[in-house]
Design an enzyme around this catalytic site. Structure first.
Site, PDB file in Angstrom:
ATOM      1  N   LYS A 114       0.853  -1.191   0.000  1.00 46.37           N
ATOM      2  CA  LYS A 114       0.000   0.000   0.000  1.00 46.37           C
ATOM      3  C   LYS A 114       0.892   1.244   0.000  1.00 46.37           C
ATOM      4  O   LYS A 114       1.699   1.443   0.912  1.00 46.37           O
ATOM      5  CB  LYS A 114      -0.832  -0.031   1.286  1.00 46.37           C
ATOM      6  CG  LYS A 114      -2.232   0.489   1.155  1.00 46.37           C
ATOM      7  CD  LYS A 114      -2.941   0.234   2.487  1.00 46.37           C
ATOM      8  CE  LYS A 114      -4.326   0.731   2.517  1.00 46.37           C
ATOM      9  NZ  LYS A 114      -4.886   0.664   3.871  1.00 46.37           N
TER      10      LYS A 114
HETATM   11  C1  E4P Z   1      -8.191   1.742   3.812  1.00 46.56           C
HETATM   12  O1  E4P Z   1      -7.449   0.893   3.375  1.00 46.56           O
HETATM   13  C2  E4P Z   1      -8.033   2.390   5.119  1.00 46.56           C
HETATM   14  O2  E4P Z   1      -7.409   1.496   5.994  1.00 46.56           O
HETATM   15  C3  E4P Z   1      -9.324   2.760   5.792  1.00 46.56           C
HETATM   16  O3  E4P Z   1     -10.457   2.368   5.076  1.00 46.56           O
HETATM   17  C4  E4P Z   1      -9.354   4.096   6.444  1.00 46.56           C
HETATM   18  O4  E4P Z   1     -10.609   4.327   6.989  1.00 46.56           O
HETATM   19  P1  E4P Z   1     -10.920   5.346   8.172  1.00 46.56           P
HETATM   20  O5  E4P Z   1     -11.356   6.628   7.563  1.00 46.56           O
HETATM   21  O6  E4P Z   1     -12.041   4.684   8.919  1.00 46.56           O
HETATM   22  O7  E4P Z   1      -9.667   5.465   8.993  1.00 46.56           O
END
Ligand code: E4P
Length: 221
Positions: free
Chosen positions: A83
């Protein structure tokens, strides 16, 4: 539609994986920090438990560091997707890792333009954060609709991974649009499972069966 869990919580991952509901996992540094302990061990364990793609995030903000971390993370398993953030450095790392055969999930996407660039850089997934857009007074689901349309127009193969999902209606809307993946906090997946009429219906079926058994104690199925 594929369902990923957006968590580093091993108990939740095991529970939903045993139900056959987990097509993959997304993690990030905040989710790992929430669980505490040794993040490296946690990531290795997740990669071991889940057969599908597991996104593990780089921490470097320079391309060279991202490449180094990405290659190291990929050694955890063949299902690791690296990522990288939606920055110029992240897109460059995406291009290079993809050429090496290491799949990339471009994270922190908040616009159609950014999603197009992630696709051009060869990302396997792009992750628009819809809940954070909603929090900011924008329409997260509309962004999914627009990206989906653009990706279809050009037959981009990058998969739309709907992230920052806050509630089950986000899932319904993303599914209606045709997004390839949603990544869900475990509590949202739990809410998708539940319906009060299911609980009442089951209670009544069991009560009626007990009545039958009173009339004829030897019955069984
Ligand atoms: C995506 O890969 C992220 O980990 C995640 O969806 C972030 O979401 P949040 O806004 O709940 O932190």
């Amino acid at each position: 539609m594929k369902i990923f869990l957006d968590t580093a919580n091993l108990a939740a991952i095991k529970m939903y994986n045993d139900m056959g509901l987990v097509d993959g996992i997304t993690t990030n540094p905040s989710l790992l920090a929430k669980e505490g302990g040794d993040p490296q061990k946690t990531m290795e364990e997740i990669v071991r438990i889940v057969k599908g793609d597991v996104s593990l995030e780089v921490l470097s903000i320079e391309t060279s560091g991202m490449l180094e971390e990405g290659r190291r993370l990929r050694k955890y398993g063949n299902n690791v997707v690296v990522k990288c953030p939606l920055t110029p450095e992240g897109l460059k790392a995406c291009k290079m890792l993809t050429v090496e055969g290491i799949p990339v999930n471009i994270t922190l996407c908040f616009s159609v333009n950014q999603a197009i660039l992630a696709a051009k850089a060869g990302a396997k997934y792009v992750s628009p954060f819809i809940g954070r857009l909603d929090d900011n007074g924008q329409d997260g689901i509309n962004l999914i609709r627009e990206i989906h349309q653009v990706f279809q127009n050009y037959k981009f193969t990058t998969q739309l991974l709907v992230a920052s999902v806050r509630h089950p209606m986000h899932v319904v809307e993303a599914a209606k649009i045709g997004a390839e993946v949603v990544t869900l906090p475990p509590d949202v997946l739990g809410k998708m499972l539940k319906h009060p009429l299911t609980d009442v219906g089951l209670k009544n079926f069991l009560a009626d069966w007990e009545k039958l058994k009173k009339e004829n104690p030897s019955i069984r199925i």
